[in-house]
Structure formats: structure tokens, C-alpha cells
Design a protein around this motif. Structure first.
Motif, PDB file in Angstrom:
ATOM      1  N   ARG A  16       0.215 -15.171  -1.506  1.00 36.05           N
ATOM      2  CA  ARG A  16       0.971 -16.585  -1.331  1.00 36.05           C
ATOM      3  C   ARG A  16       2.329 -16.280  -0.789  1.00 36.05           C
ATOM      4  NH1 ARG A  16      -2.615 -16.933  -5.237  1.00 36.05           N
ATOM      5  NH2 ARG A  16      -4.507 -18.331  -4.915  1.00 36.05           N
ATOM      6  N   ALA A  17       3.240 -15.291  -0.986  1.00 34.17           N
ATOM      7  CA  ALA A  17       4.785 -15.365  -0.389  1.00 34.17           C
ATOM      8  C   ALA A  17       4.789 -13.806  -0.048  1.00 34.17           C
ATOM      9  CB  ALA A  17       5.342 -15.674  -1.689  1.00 34.17           C
ATOM     10  N   THR A  18       5.630 -13.652   0.752  1.00 36.29           N
ATOM     11  CA  THR A  18       6.042 -12.195   1.308  1.00 36.29           C
ATOM     12  C   THR A  18       6.976 -11.859   0.130  1.00 36.29           C
ATOM     13  OG1 THR A  18       8.182 -12.895   2.337  1.00 36.29           O
ATOM     14  CG2 THR A  18       6.110 -12.890   3.685  1.00 36.29           C
ATOM     15  N   ARG A  19       6.960 -10.227   0.245  1.00 35.61           N
ATOM     16  CA  ARG A  19       7.901  -9.803  -1.016  1.00 35.61           C
ATOM     17  C   ARG A  19       9.412 -10.068  -0.898  1.00 35.61           C
ATOM     18  NH1 ARG A  19       4.970  -4.030  -2.437  1.00 35.61           N
ATOM     19  NH2 ARG A  19       2.881  -4.621  -1.977  1.00 35.61           N
ATOM     20  N   ALA A  20       9.668 -10.525   0.352  1.00 34.41           N
ATOM     21  CA  ALA A  20      11.131 -10.827   0.567  1.00 34.41           C
ATOM     22  C   ALA A  20      11.352 -12.153  -0.117  1.00 34.41           C
ATOM     23  CB  ALA A  20      11.586 -10.834   2.027  1.00 34.41           C
ATOM     24  N   GLU A  21      10.344 -13.015   0.056  1.00 33.22           N
ATOM     25  CA  GLU A  21      10.460 -14.341  -0.474  1.00 33.22           C
ATOM     26  C   GLU A  21      10.527 -14.278  -2.259  1.00 33.22           C
ATOM     27  OE1 GLU A  21       8.357 -16.487   3.163  1.00 33.22           O
ATOM     28  OE2 GLU A  21       7.125 -16.350   1.274  1.00 33.22           O
ATOM     29  N   ILE A  22       9.650 -13.437  -2.585  1.00 32.04           N
ATOM     30  CA  ILE A  22       9.728 -13.167  -4.046  1.00 32.04           C
ATOM     31  C   ILE A  22      11.017 -12.728  -4.488  1.00 32.04           C
ATOM     32  CG2 ILE A  22       8.471 -12.056  -5.983  1.00 32.04           C
ATOM     33  CD1 ILE A  22       5.974 -11.762  -4.206  1.00 32.04           C
TER      34      ILE A  22
ATOM     35  N   ARG B  71       5.111  -7.720 -12.854  1.00 33.93           N
ATOM     36  CA  ARG B  71       4.653  -6.650 -11.981  1.00 33.93           C
ATOM     37  C   ARG B  71       3.957  -5.868 -12.910  1.00 33.93           C
ATOM     38  NH1 ARG B  71       7.114  -1.724 -10.954  1.00 33.93           N
ATOM     39  NH2 ARG B  71       9.007  -2.733 -11.224  1.00 33.93           N
ATOM     40  N   GLN B  72       4.339  -5.747 -14.157  1.00 32.66           N
ATOM     41  CA  GLN B  72       3.434  -4.893 -15.350  1.00 32.66           C
ATOM     42  C   GLN B  72       2.302  -5.860 -15.732  1.00 32.66           C
ATOM     43  OE1 GLN B  72       4.021  -1.795 -16.324  1.00 32.66           O
ATOM     44  NE2 GLN B  72       5.746  -1.813 -15.008  1.00 32.66           N
ATOM     45  N   ARG B  73       2.379  -7.183 -15.821  1.00 34.43           N
ATOM     46  CA  ARG B  73       1.249  -7.993 -15.984  1.00 34.43           C
ATOM     47  C   ARG B  73       0.199  -8.196 -14.950  1.00 34.43           C
ATOM     48  NH1 ARG B  73       3.730 -12.403 -16.374  1.00 34.43           N
ATOM     49  NH2 ARG B  73       5.121 -11.964 -18.141  1.00 34.43           N
ATOM     50  N   GLY B  74       0.592  -7.872 -13.731  1.00 31.45           N
ATOM     51  CA  GLY B  74      -0.131  -8.187 -12.521  1.00 31.45           C
ATOM     52  C   GLY B  74      -0.101  -9.665 -11.795  1.00 31.45           C
ATOM     53  N   THR B  75       0.897 -10.381 -12.599  1.00 39.49           N
ATOM     54  CA  THR B  75       0.909 -11.831 -11.897  1.00 39.49           C
ATOM     55  C   THR B  75       1.523 -11.660 -10.339  1.00 39.49           C
ATOM     56  OG1 THR B  75       1.593 -12.307 -14.166  1.00 39.49           O
ATOM     57  CG2 THR B  75       1.952 -14.100 -12.668  1.00 39.49           C
ATOM     58  N   LEU B  76       2.449 -10.651 -10.257  1.00 46.00           N
ATOM     59  CA  LEU B  76       2.786 -10.699  -8.794  1.00 46.00           C
ATOM     60  C   LEU B  76       1.631 -10.402  -7.820  1.00 46.00           C
ATOM     61  CD1 LEU B  76       5.988  -8.321  -8.779  1.00 46.00           C
ATOM     62  CD2 LEU B  76       5.825 -10.860  -8.666  1.00 46.00           C
ATOM     63  N   ARG B  77       0.678 -10.128  -8.201  1.00 45.78           N
ATOM     64  CA  ARG B  77      -0.469  -9.872  -7.379  1.00 45.78           C
ATOM     65  C   ARG B  77      -1.153 -11.384  -6.967  1.00 45.78           C
ATOM     66  NH1 ARG B  77      -4.430  -4.925  -9.109  1.00 45.78           N
ATOM     67  NH2 ARG B  77      -2.644  -3.373  -8.904  1.00 45.78           N
ATOM     68  N   PHE B  78      -1.176 -12.419  -7.589  1.00 46.53           N
ATOM     69  CA  PHE B  78      -1.163 -13.803  -7.395  1.00 46.53           C
ATOM     70  C   PHE B  78      -0.239 -14.195  -6.292  1.00 46.53           C
ATOM     71  CE2 PHE B  78      -2.713 -13.649 -11.912  1.00 46.53           C
ATOM     72  CZ  PHE B  78      -4.127 -13.268 -11.341  1.00 46.53           C
ATOM     73  N   LEU B  79       0.992 -13.774  -6.820  1.00 43.70           N
ATOM     74  CA  LEU B  79       2.243 -14.298  -5.843  1.00 43.70           C
ATOM     75  C   LEU B  79       1.997 -13.772  -4.686  1.00 43.70           C
ATOM     76  CD1 LEU B  79       4.187 -16.540  -6.675  1.00 43.70           C
ATOM     77  CD2 LEU B  79       5.605 -14.608  -7.465  1.00 43.70           C
TER      78      LEU B  79
ATOM     79  N   PHE C 170       1.381 -24.430  -8.699  1.00 43.38           N
ATOM     80  CA  PHE C 170       2.661 -23.615  -8.029  1.00 43.38           C
ATOM     81  C   PHE C 170       2.098 -22.900  -6.871  1.00 43.38           C
ATOM     82  CE2 PHE C 170       4.914 -19.499  -8.543  1.00 43.38           C
ATOM     83  CZ  PHE C 170       5.942 -19.729  -7.464  1.00 43.38           C
ATOM     84  N   TYR C 171       0.722 -22.157  -7.027  1.00 40.12           N
ATOM     85  CA  TYR C 171       0.325 -21.419  -6.080  1.00 40.12           C
ATOM     86  C   TYR C 171      -0.298 -22.289  -5.025  1.00 40.12           C
ATOM     87  CZ  TYR C 171       0.216 -17.496  -9.589  1.00 40.12           C
ATOM     88  OH  TYR C 171       0.513 -16.684 -10.405  1.00 40.12           O
ATOM     89  N   ALA C 172      -0.780 -23.460  -5.336  1.00 44.06           N
ATOM     90  CA  ALA C 172      -1.331 -24.219  -4.267  1.00 44.06           C
ATOM     91  C   ALA C 172       0.024 -24.602  -3.405  1.00 44.06           C
ATOM     92  CB  ALA C 172      -1.826 -25.478  -4.664  1.00 44.06           C
ATOM     93  N   GLN C 173       0.944 -24.902  -4.111  1.00 37.21           N
ATOM     94  CA  GLN C 173       2.217 -25.448  -3.265  1.00 37.21           C
ATOM     95  C   GLN C 173       2.690 -24.440  -2.342  1.00 37.21           C
ATOM     96  OE1 GLN C 173       4.488 -27.111  -6.726  1.00 37.21           O
ATOM     97  NE2 GLN C 173       5.266 -28.255  -5.065  1.00 37.21           N
ATOM     98  N   LEU C 174       2.408 -23.127  -2.710  1.00 40.94           N
ATOM     99  CA  LEU C 174       3.043 -22.015  -2.057  1.00 40.94           C
ATOM    100  C   LEU C 174       2.097 -21.782  -0.882  1.00 40.94           C
ATOM    101  CD1 LEU C 174       3.921 -19.095  -4.371  1.00 40.94           C
ATOM    102  CD2 LEU C 174       5.416 -20.328  -3.184  1.00 40.94           C
ATOM    103  N   GLN C 175       0.713 -22.368  -0.845  1.00 34.05           N
ATOM    104  CA  GLN C 175      -0.193 -22.299   0.108  1.00 34.05           C
ATOM    105  C   GLN C 175       0.035 -23.443   1.066  1.00 34.05           C
ATOM    106  OE1 GLN C 175      -3.591 -20.336  -2.489  1.00 34.05           O
ATOM    107  NE2 GLN C 175      -4.433 -21.219  -0.889  1.00 34.05           N
TER     108      GLN C 175
END
Lengths: 302, 271
Positions: free
Chosen positions: B118-124, B107-115, A98-103
């Protein structure tokens, strides 16, 4: 050599607590950069600002001429954030794909890329596992793998080897060393010998202030110092070393370790020193050409 | 605000897959299926028998007339009339529960940091909103198809008319739940857990309506504040008395405003 990161007067407050104070530095493409400092010094805060997770209270931070978090940096800057966890609901291959697809990878390319980076960190056999089914070290390696997707130009690794067993910590170090000609790594770690081995530049943070910013090679290439570590404690070592010709100062930096400052004019001082150790019947463990990073930082702080 | 269509689609589809690949998603589907099985078997099935019974038709007419639902009695597809009433009131509540964890858990888990690398906050925010909307469209479609199957079993000749009415109902229901999802998107930007987000939403409706009621009692013109609450139009929609502006325009405007608030709030928050 181009400027990758430029910070000018960056200050960050969390409420009334000052986390970073007027920090300015530049990082160019090149060998890995070490970010060192005690707990609470502001290392993770600086990482958060660089990744765009938080915003400076004042000052300016530019990464490849862009604001942190800007879409132009997607795929160019990657990170291993401290304490961040993958989604426990999905397998690691599913998430990395999924992350790679976003990239920008297509679905099949993304799967191949995920397989590649998971292989790099030795997780080929665990691709279909969910994060909660993995050990702490394996989870960490999976997160390191996500930072290697694509061709990032800057890779920020916050405590990359903390919690890894020695074998895998060494593998991660070797991986960083191998990839360091493709990307500029910025590493934070409490393992100073690890940083010393990998890095060419050091950023030293203490209580939110950048107290040192120089090339590590300059510090260690200082020919006025050698650091001698003996196998065991011997009597009057400091006194005897000080009596050697050309020695200006001897400091017992820690148990069985001596930092020796000597006249630059003395030729082959290290050879003479080892011969002297042999004559005295002292067994040595290590002789470091220069002052260790640990001693430099420790003396700066005390 | 930077939005990239491909990244939006990827984020939305990832959320849709979450419904069928994760335990939490499957649990939500299981709960919904069991609830709707009971609703279909007892509520809708029995209600249709009552509605079509000539013995008590006059009594039903009086009750439905009193509560303003007499138009529904004119539908030959009685199952869909009962479905419409139940779905219109139950899906928004279910939606608050289902969409309680859009970003807060990550957000609590930190997973949003990976996201966020790779994506803007608006996209998320928008991608997750679309993902939740897709999930609700799937769930609404499943319940509608089941109701349509019941209708067809009772009266096969009503299949085509029922199908076209189902599509219209689906459209209205989808638009009706949109502001609820957007409300949860917004609450997720400052809440500390999914449970807290759900509680905040309930407080918003209960406490907010009491406050607006008191304000409107003091200054009647402030009754206009009721328009900020998602679902304000539901009673009119249930009775089939809502115009297009009220049934579609209001929830779309509410959704847009809530998403703008959510995006602004999310853009300023630390991950």
C-alpha cells in the motif's frame, strides 16, 4: 479476459540456492488459480516475487503491465503472506483502518471498510482486540480481512486455511468462492481437495520448476477416468474392477481408493460401476468423475 | 523514487500515535519524564542557584571559560542555558534508543509486507523518519515547556524572552537530532533487531571515531572524515560558536545523505 500476471523465465536464487528455475506462465482474470507443490517447491518464493517482497534474479514478471511493488498496483493487488503478523501494539481495527487510509479511503470510510471486511471473516466482535489477544485462527482471519480491503483485482492467499478450525476454514472457502467473480484469487494450500473445489487453473511447482500449467477443468473433465473411494477394504477389488467391460486399467491409488481408466466408448460407465458395487455389496464413500488433483500430482511426482 | 504526500502523512502520523497508544511508546515517555524530572529538579534547579550565586561567580566564569561555554553565562535565562547543554548531549543518545526500531521489528514480524502493498518503500522509510521526528519534537517541546515553567516560576519577567529563546533552541535541537534518526533509519535496513541496531550505532560512533582518528593521525587531511559522524558540530553548538552552516547545514546534509542510503538499501532488500 485480460492478462493479469505474466511471468517469463523467472529465476530466483537465495545465495547459491535455486528457489525458482526459469518459470513462465500467464494468469488471466477468471476463477481462482491453485498454486500447488510440496514444501520447498518455491510457492512462497513465487508469492513473494508477485507481491514485490523480493526480486527475481533473472526473467521478467509483470502484474497488470507493472513491475511488482509498483504504486499503480496499490489497492489492486492484495495478499495474505505466509507467516506475516499484524503489529501487536495496535487493535486490529486500528491497523486495518490505517491500511484502508493508505489505499485512499477517508478516515470514516476506512473505518467502515475495516468493519465490513472484519465482518466478512466473522471478527465483528473482536475488532478492538490486539493481535496477541486473539487465537491463531482469529489472527489469520484478521490478516485475510486486510487482503479484502477495497476492491482488489488480484488476491494472493498463501495457506489461507492452514491452522483454521473446520468451520472457519469452510467459511473462508465460501468467502473465496463468493468473491471469486469480483477478483482473481491465487491460492496455495496443501489441502488439494480444497483447491480442487475452488480453482479453475493449476500451477504446479516442484523443486523450483513449473511442471504443470493447465486448466483444472481439463484435467477433471477427462472422461476416461473415475476415482472410486470405498467405505472399507474388500477382497480382490482391483482384480474384479479390472474384469469389468471397457475397463483399461485399475490403480489402487491409496487405501480404499481406486482410479479406474476405461474406454471412452463405454456409455454411462459410472452408473454401471455403482450398480456393480451394489451387486458386490461394496459400500462406496465417493465417486469422482475424473482423476483427483491429489492423484494427478502424486503420480506426476512418483 | 515514488512519494505520495497523503501516504507519507498517514505513515508518519501512525508512528506518532504509536508513542501514546503502545506500551513501548508509553514506556519511553515514562522513562523520559522521570529522567527529566530529576534533571529539572536537581541538575537545572541546583545549577541555576550556583550560576546566579555572586559568591562563586568568578569560579564559574573560569570553568565555563576554560571549556568554551562562557557565552552561555550571558543568558539571563540560566535554566535554558543548563537545559541547552543537557539536551544537546542527552537527546541524541535518547534518540538512538527511541528510534532503534523504525522498520526492523516490522520486517522481522512480516508487518512490512502488509504496508509495502500500500506504500512504496521510499514512503515507508521517509514516513517513519518523519514520524520519529514528530515524536522527538513532541518530547523536546514537553521538556522545554517544563524548563520554561521553572524559569517563569523563578523570574516571571523572563517568560517572553525565555519563550522566544526556547523556540530557537527547539529549532536547533530538532535539526541536531535529525541525522541520528536518519542514521537509525539506515541501520534498520540491514539490522536483524532493534537491539542490534542500537549496538551497531554505538559501534559506528566509537569504532568509527577511533578509525578516523588513526587515519587522521597518519594523513591529517583525512580529519575531514569526522564530518560523517552525526553530532560533529555539537561541541561548537553548545558553546554557541557554531555558524548557521555548521549548526544547521551539516546535520541537514548528513540527514539527506543517510536517508538516501537508507532508501536505496531498503529498496533492494527482501521483506
Amino acid at each position: 479476459m485480460s492478462t493479469l500476471i505474466k511471468a517469463q523465465g523467472v529465476t530466483k536464487y537465495f545465495g547459491s540456492k535455486l528457489a525458482l528455475s526459469n518459470v513462465s506462465f500467464e494468469i488471466n482474470t477468471g476463477p481462482p488459480v491453485a498454486l500447488v507443490g510440496p514444501n520447498g517447491a518455491g510457492k512462497t518464493t513465487l508469492f513473494s516475487l508477485l507481491c514485490g517482497y523480493a526480486f527475481p534474479s533473472s526473467g521478467e514478471l509483470k502484474i497488470m503491465h507493472q513491475q511488482p511493488g509498483n504504486a499503480h498496483l496499490f489497492g489492486k493487488l492484495s495478499a495474505l503472506p505466509q507467516d506475516a503478523q499484524l503489529d501487536p501494539g495496535f487493535s486490529i481495527i486500528h491497523q486495518l483502518t490505517f491500511y484502508a487510509q493508505l489505499q485512499g479511503f477517508s478516515k470514516s470510510q476506512a473505518k467502515q471498510e475495516s468493519d465490513r471486511v472484519l465482518e466478512l471473516v466473522g471478527l465483528s466482535n473482536a475488532v478492538n482486540q490486539r493481535p496477541n489477544d486473539l487465537s491463531h485462527g482469529m489472527r489469520k482471519r484478521a490478516i485475510i480481512a486486510q487482503a479484502l480491503i477495497g476492491s482488489p483485482q488480484i488476491v494472493l492467499l498463501d495457506e489461507a486455511t492452514a491452522g483454521l478450525d473446520p468451520v472457519h476454514a469452510r467459511e473462508v472457502r465460501e468467502l473465496i468462492s463468493t468473491l471469486s467473480n469480483q477478483a482473481t484469487f491465487i491460492l496455495s494450500s496443501h489441502d488439494l481437495s480444497e483447491l480442487e473445489r475452488l480453482c479453475g487453473q493449476i500451477l504446479h511447482l516442484d523443486q523450483g520448476k513449473l511442471t504443470e500449467h493447465n486448466a483444472l477443468s481439463q484435467s477433471t473433465s477427462n472422461q476416461h477416468f473415475v476415482t472410486l473411494r470405498l467405505a472399507q477394504k474388500y477382497k480382490d477389488v482391483e482384480k474384479k474392477l479390472f474384469a469389468l467391460a471397457g475397463v483399461r486399467n485399475v490403480h489402487n491409488s491409496q487405501a480404499k481408493e481406486y482410479v479406474i481408466e476405461y474406454e471412452k466408448s463405454v456409455e454411462a460407465f459410472d452408473i454401471q460401476l455403482l450398480q456393480y458395487c451394489h451387486q458386490q455389496g461394496w459400500q462406496y464413500q465417493q465417486l469422482v468423475n475424473g482423476n483427483t488433483l491429489e492423484n494427478q500430482i502424486f503420480h506426476k511426482e512418483h | 523514487m515514488q512519494l505520495h504526500a497523503k501516504r507519507l502523512v498517514n505513515i508518519a502520523l501512525f508512528e506518532l500515535v504509536r508513542l501514546f497508544l503502545t506500551k513501548r511508546g508509553l514506556l519511553a515517555v515514562a522513562v523520559l519524564s522521570i529522567c527529566w524530572l530529576i534533571v529539572l529538579r536537581y541538575a537545572i534547579g541546583e545549577a541555576v542557584n550556583l550560576l546566579s550565586s555572586p559568591d562563586i561567580a568568578g569560579f564559574i566564569d573560569q570553568i565555563f571559560g576554560a571549556i568554551g561555554l562562557s557565552k552561555l553565562l550571558t543568558w539571563p535565562e540560566a535554566e535554558l542555558a543548563v537545559y541547552w547543554l543537557i539536551a544537546l548531549y542527552s537527546f541524541p543518545i535518547f534518540c538512538l534508543f527511541l528510534c532503534a526500531d523504525q522498520t526492523v521489528g516490522d520486517r522481522q514480524r512480516g508487518t512490512l509486507r502488509f504496508l509495502s502493498l500500500r506504500a512504496t518503500r521510499a514512503e515507508i522509510i521517509l514516513g517513519r523518519f518523519i514520524g520519529q521526528l514528530l515524536i522527538l519534537i513532541v518530547l523536546l517541546s514537553i521538556t522545554l515547556v517544563a524548563t520554561l515553567a521553572m524559569l517563569t516560576y523563578r523570574e516571571p519577567s523572563l517568560f517572553f524572552a525565555g519563550s522566544s529563546r526556547s523556540l530557537v533552541l527547539l529549532g536547533y535541537l530538532v535539526v541536531a537530532v535529525m541525522p541520528y534518526i536518519a542514521l537509525m533509519s539506515f541501520i534498520n535496513t540491514f539490522s536483524r533487531s532493534a537491539r542490534l541496531a542500537f549496538i551497531v550505532a554505538i559501534l559506528f560512533f566509537v569504532g568509527g571515531k577511533i578509525i578516523v582518528g588513526l587515519l587522521a593521525w597518519t594523513i591529517p587531511a583525512l580529519e575531514v572524515l569526522n564530518y560523517i559522524f552525526p553530532g560533529y558540530q555539537v561541541a561548537d553548538m553548545a558553546a554557541q560558536d557554531a555558524g548557521l552552516m555548521l549548526a544547521v547545514g551539516l546535520p541537514l546534509i548528513q540527514t539527506m545523505i543517510l536517508l538516501i542510503f537508507a532508501e536505496r538499501m531498503f529498496a533492494r532488500s527482501s521483506l
